[in-house]
Design an enzyme around this catalytic site. Structure first.
Site, PDB file in Angstrom:
ATOM      1  N   ASP A   1       7.383 -11.290  -4.089  1.00 33.08           N
ATOM      2  CA  ASP A   1       8.340 -10.439  -3.391  1.00 33.08           C
ATOM      3  C   ASP A   1       8.584  -9.133  -4.129  1.00 33.08           C
ATOM      4  O   ASP A   1       8.768  -8.078  -3.504  1.00 33.08           O
ATOM      5  CB  ASP A   1       9.648 -11.201  -3.192  1.00 33.08           C
ATOM      6  CG  ASP A   1       9.479 -12.427  -2.314  1.00 33.08           C
ATOM      7  OD1 ASP A   1       8.571 -12.415  -1.465  1.00 33.08           O
ATOM      8  OD2 ASP A   1      10.234 -13.405  -2.493  1.00 33.08           O
TER       9      ASP A   1
ATOM     10  N   CYS B   1      -1.938  -5.050  -4.192  1.00 28.20           N
ATOM     11  CA  CYS B   1      -1.540  -4.999  -5.598  1.00 28.20           C
ATOM     12  C   CYS B   1      -0.779  -3.701  -5.839  1.00 28.20           C
ATOM     13  O   CYS B   1      -1.283  -2.603  -5.529  1.00 28.20           O
ATOM     14  CB  CYS B   1      -2.762  -5.080  -6.499  1.00 28.20           C
ATOM     15  SG  CYS B   1      -2.381  -4.898  -8.266  1.00 28.20           S
TER      16      CYS B   1
ATOM     17  N   CYS C   1      -3.069  -1.485  -8.711  1.00 29.12           N
ATOM     18  CA  CYS C   1      -4.337  -0.818  -8.396  1.00 29.12           C
ATOM     19  C   CYS C   1      -4.578  -0.665  -6.902  1.00 29.12           C
ATOM     20  O   CYS C   1      -5.652  -0.174  -6.508  1.00 29.12           O
ATOM     21  CB  CYS C   1      -5.497  -1.584  -9.034  1.00 29.12           C
ATOM     22  SG  CYS C   1      -5.694  -3.284  -8.410  1.00 29.12           S
TER      23      CYS C   1
ATOM     24  N   GLU D   1      10.817  -3.128   5.861  1.00 29.90           N
ATOM     25  CA  GLU D   1       9.709  -3.520   6.721  1.00 29.90           C
ATOM     26  C   GLU D   1      10.158  -3.640   8.166  1.00 29.90           C
ATOM     27  O   GLU D   1      11.323  -3.922   8.453  1.00 29.90           O
ATOM     28  CB  GLU D   1       9.136  -4.867   6.257  1.00 29.90           C
ATOM     29  CG  GLU D   1       8.386  -4.808   4.945  1.00 29.90           C
ATOM     30  CD  GLU D   1       7.820  -6.158   4.574  1.00 29.90           C
ATOM     31  OE1 GLU D   1       6.590  -6.288   4.486  1.00 29.90           O
ATOM     32  OE2 GLU D   1       8.616  -7.086   4.370  1.00 29.90           O
TER      33      GLU D   1
ATOM     34  N   ASP E   1      12.439  -5.928   0.143  1.00 28.76           N
ATOM     35  CA  ASP E   1      11.672  -6.987   0.800  1.00 28.76           C
ATOM     36  C   ASP E   1      12.607  -8.160   1.056  1.00 28.76           C
ATOM     37  O   ASP E   1      13.194  -8.713   0.120  1.00 28.76           O
ATOM     38  CB  ASP E   1      10.499  -7.424  -0.080  1.00 28.76           C
ATOM     39  CG  ASP E   1       9.660  -8.498   0.594  1.00 28.76           C
ATOM     40  OD1 ASP E   1       8.869  -8.151   1.477  1.00 28.76           O
ATOM     41  OD2 ASP E   1       9.824  -9.677   0.226  1.00 28.76           O
TER      42      ASP E   1
ATOM     43  N   CYS F   1      -3.589 -10.420  -9.411  1.00 28.90           N
ATOM     44  CA  CYS F   1      -4.646  -9.491  -9.018  1.00 28.90           C
ATOM     45  C   CYS F   1      -5.893  -9.780  -9.845  1.00 28.90           C
ATOM     46  O   CYS F   1      -5.841  -9.793 -11.086  1.00 28.90           O
ATOM     47  CB  CYS F   1      -4.185  -8.045  -9.215  1.00 28.90           C
ATOM     48  SG  CYS F   1      -5.421  -6.822  -8.702  1.00 28.90           S
TER      49      CYS F   1
ATOM     50  N   CYS G   1      -7.157  -5.848 -11.601  1.00 32.38           N
ATOM     51  CA  CYS G   1      -6.501  -5.263 -12.773  1.00 32.38           C
ATOM     52  C   CYS G   1      -5.767  -6.298 -13.615  1.00 32.38           C
ATOM     53  O   CYS G   1      -5.215  -5.959 -14.672  1.00 32.38           O
ATOM     54  CB  CYS G   1      -5.535  -4.159 -12.357  1.00 32.38           C
ATOM     55  SG  CYS G   1      -4.123  -4.747 -11.376  1.00 32.38           S
TER      56      CYS G   1
END
Length: 475
Positions: free
Chosen positions: A403, A374, A377, A321, A226, A393, A396
């Site tokens: 990042d 996330c 999960c 990406e 990333d 999150c 969870c």
């Protein structure tokens, strides 16, 4: 001009060497690069004059057959016209290599071809305008494709047509040994001047023995990368690659140098708009600014090369990406930092280095919400502002750096893919694969950027989600 296609098992790459030419050789280099600029500017003005003349004649009702003959801008047409007029346009043409003039004509043919393609809609992107003439104090460059082009057996010189043996600042041993062994062939040579220094880039066809990348069990076979601003890149392994931010570090010196250059007497008079003789202090001030920019570019390029080479060598699969950098830089608050980091360089370098070292490059879909999802999960947040640097999150309870969470999601995109189907197990040649984007939870709210959903895209998303669920169940 037909593009060179290397044989199977060979790749085309460049070896770039800094030169240490003598004063006489510097004069020869400037003479040839100036010849390329002169041929470009003269033929551009000629094509523009013919174009304007034909438009004027057509406005007076002259028939198409009686108009001034059109000046074609293909390379053979430009070269044929130049050979007919060079004796009276440039009586000094024999002092330079014919390849220097061919460089300017080839660049002009490409520029006019791009303008025509943009004008007719065949070229994507912004609308291109009519090509501009090249400035005398701009970037100097010339390309040699024929004649004596080789590296000296003593590993310290290169030989170029009409310029002879020029000493290199660094050793050419690596390329010379490849050429001697028959695993490399020099195709062309391009000389350029950057911030007062001369460089020679040799385009070479190389036979590479591609092997599988070396990886350790701790590092793993798959890595998600990333890119960002605070850090140059964040890996799914948790590594944070620092961003040197070379432009930010040089802003103070660069500002002083540019203010000093603005106070010198330049080649144009701002009061009358006419040309004049530039002062020597103006020239030295411009060279100082150019050197600072060259240092910034060199630091940035070195950082990306070290990172991308390490990723391609140590990991079997690299996931990045598909960033829309041109749209991201429209944010005036982040534009300078984004340009300083140059995030698009990651994908460009890995595009060919993964093929060199036998790894595989995956490009995630541009609309995949890697930062909002996330990694524990797979719950997708409806909103996540840029100010939130820690991902929390609510489902969870995972709390992780934003990042690092995005990098882990990128790596998780291809964990269920059979690597033997993506690469050739015999040759180890890498593959370039764009994985299917899983349908985000919560529908359109899962996207990082809003985009209208087409009915066909919705069907494709459901099909991709069903395929992914089946693969995960079988695994």
């Amino acid at each position: 001009m037909k593009r060179y296609e290397p044989p199977a098992g060979w790749t085309v790459q460049a070896y770039r060497f800094a030169l240490d030419p003598s004063d006489g050789q510097v004069a020869g280099l400037r003479r040839n690069t100036g010849a390329a600029r002169f041929a470009y500017n003269h033929m551009l003005r000629r094509v523009g004059a013919v174009k304007a003349q034909r438009a004027a004649e057509a406005s007076y009702g002259v028939a198409e057959a009686d108009l001034t003959p059109w000046q074609g801008w293909s390379l053979p047409d430009l070269r044929r016209t130049w050979n007919d007029i060079k004796t009276w346009v440039a009586p000094w043409w024999a002092e330079c290599s014919k390849e220097a003039f061919n460089t300017g004509l080839a660049n002009l043919s490409a520029a006019l071809g791009n303008w025509q393609a943009s004008r007719t809609g065949a070229r994507k992107g912004r609308r291109m305008g009519w090509p501009r003439t090249k400035r005398k104090h701009g970037r100097r460059s010339a390309r040699f494709t024929t004649g004596a082009i080789r590296v000296d057996p003593g590993y310290r010189h290169v030989v170029l047509p009409r310029l002879g043996r020029i000493r290199t600042h660094e050793s050419t041993r690596k390329l010379a040994r490849r050429v001697k062994a028959g695993t490399a062939t020099i195709l062309s040579a391009t000389v350029t001047e950057t911030a007062g220094r001369w460089f020679c880039a040799l385009q070479v066809a190389v036979k590479r023995a591609v092997g599988r990348p070396a990886h350790t069990p701790k590092a793993g076979r798959i890595v998600g990368v990333d890119t960002g601003i605070k850090h140059l890149a964040v890996l799914s392994t948790g590594e944070l690659v620092p961003n040197p931010a070379p432009l930010k570090a040089a802003l103070t010196k660069l500002g002083k140098a540019q203010r000093r250059a603005a106070r010198r007497i330049g080649p144009y008079d701002p009061a009358t708009g006419r040309k004049r003789n530039a002062s020597n202090r103006w020239q030295r001030a411009q060279e100082t600014v150019a050197r600072l920019h060259a240092v910034v570019a060199a630091v940035r390029a070195d950082s990306w090369h070290q990172l991308t080479t390490r990723l391609a060598q140590q990991f079997t699969t690299v996931v990045v990406e598909d960033l829309h950098v041109a749209g991201m830089v429209r944010n005036r608050k982040l534009a300078r930092a984004l340009i300083d980091a140059a995030p698009a360089t990651l994908r460009r370098h890995l595009g060919y280095k993964t093929g060199w070292y036998g790894s595989v490059l995956h490009v995630a879909d541009r609309w995949y919400p890697s930062s909002k999802t996330c990694s524990g999960c797979q719950t997708v947040k409806p909103k996540l502002s840029l100010a939130e640097r820690t991902f929390n999150c609510t489902t969870c309870g995972l709390s992780l750096d934003r990042d690092v969470n995005a990098a882990r999601n990128l790596a998780g995109l291809v964990r269920h893919v059979d690597l033997e189907l993506l690469g050739d197990a015999k040759t180890g040649r890498g593959a370039y694969v764009r994985p299917v984007r899983p349908a985000p939870a919560g529908g359109a709210a899962g996207r990082e950027t809003s985009r209208p959903t087409h009915p066909i895209n919705a069907v494709r998303q459901r099909t991709a989600a069903n395929r992914e669920s089946r693969l995960l169940t079988e695994r």
